[in-house]
Design an enzyme around this catalytic site. Structure first.
Site, PDB file in Angstrom:
ATOM      1  N   ILE A 113     -28.947  29.556 -21.155  1.00  0.00           N
ATOM      2  CA  ILE A 113     -28.375  29.783 -22.479  1.00  0.00           C
ATOM      3  C   ILE A 113     -27.106  30.587 -22.259  1.00  0.00           C
ATOM      4  CG2 ILE A 113     -30.505  29.646 -23.840  1.00  0.00           C
ATOM      5  CD1 ILE A 113     -30.735  32.667 -23.707  1.00  0.00           C
ATOM      6  N   SER A 114     -26.167  30.494 -23.215  1.00  0.00           N
ATOM      7  CA  SER A 114     -24.866  31.135 -23.028  1.00  0.00           C
ATOM      8  C   SER A 114     -24.872  32.622 -23.350  1.00  0.00           C
ATOM      9  CB  SER A 114     -23.813  30.432 -23.884  1.00  0.00           C
ATOM     10  OG  SER A 114     -23.661  29.086 -23.476  1.00  0.00           O
TER      11      SER A 114
END
Length: 202
Positions: free
Chosen positions: A8-9
């Protein structure tokens, strides 16, 4: 041994949907990092490659190909590294594996190649539209970018980068905080300096 790579960012995003697809015999490698960061430079990306080179991992699954990266050339390099190391890569949303009976799967290679090129074209088109929109707004005198010479107050900076403040208060390093929050190292250094200044005042 099998592995599942998830990414995930930012910490605000949820990884549960990716983890939910884990099989019992898969070891998890979870990264919180921007897709623009090279796979080999990510904390868990590096660890996964080390495990593969040590012969402990020979099969990797991802929920989608963009979990490995969003930069076209880096993604190509990562896929080539996996292939050269004899790793089978499964992409869940495609329902495909990179190798069949120990040999490269030509269907996988074709579909992934097309997807990567289309994604690259879409990103370039989006950037071009953004540039055109800014140029038009400037020509019309309606561009709302920050005024030249304007400076954010310390309070505004801390409010804007709440996540950075949170991780710094948890004693995360500056570099780790930058990765976790998907911001530039210079931004973290600026926030860190403001926090130190406030501590001196107190």
């Amino acid at each position: 041994m099998k592995a599942r790579y998830n990414r995930i960012s930012t910490p605000n995003q949820k990884m549960e949907r990716q983890i939910a697809k884990q099989n019992p015999d898969e070891k998890l490698f979870n990264d919180i990092v921007s897709g623009s960061v090279k796979f080999a430079e990510r904390e868990m990306g590096k660890t996964l490659i080390q495990e593969i080179k040590a012969g402990r991992i020979n099969w990797v699954s991802v929920s989608a190909i963009d979990r490995l990266g969003r930069n076209l050339q880096d993604l190509i390099n990562t896929l080539e590294d996996f292939e050269n190391l004899g790793v089978t890569l499964r992409v869940d949303n495609l329902g495909l594996e990179s190798r069949i009976d120990g040999k490269p799967n030509p269907t996988f290679k074709l579909i992934v190649s097309v997807m990567m090129n289309v994604a690259e074209m879409e990103r370039n088109t989006l950037l071009e539209r953004q540039r055109e929109g800014i140029a038009i707004a400037k020509a019309n005198g309606t561009y709302k970018g920050r005024m030249k010479g304007s400076v954010e107050s310390n309070a505004e900076v801390l409010k804007k980068y709440k996540e950075v403040v949170k991780f710094l208060n948890r004693k995360q390093s500056l570099r780790n905080t930058a990765k976790l929050c998907n911001v530039a190292l210079g931004t973290v250094q600026k926030v860190h300096q403001i926090i130190k200044q406030q501590e001196k005042v107190l």
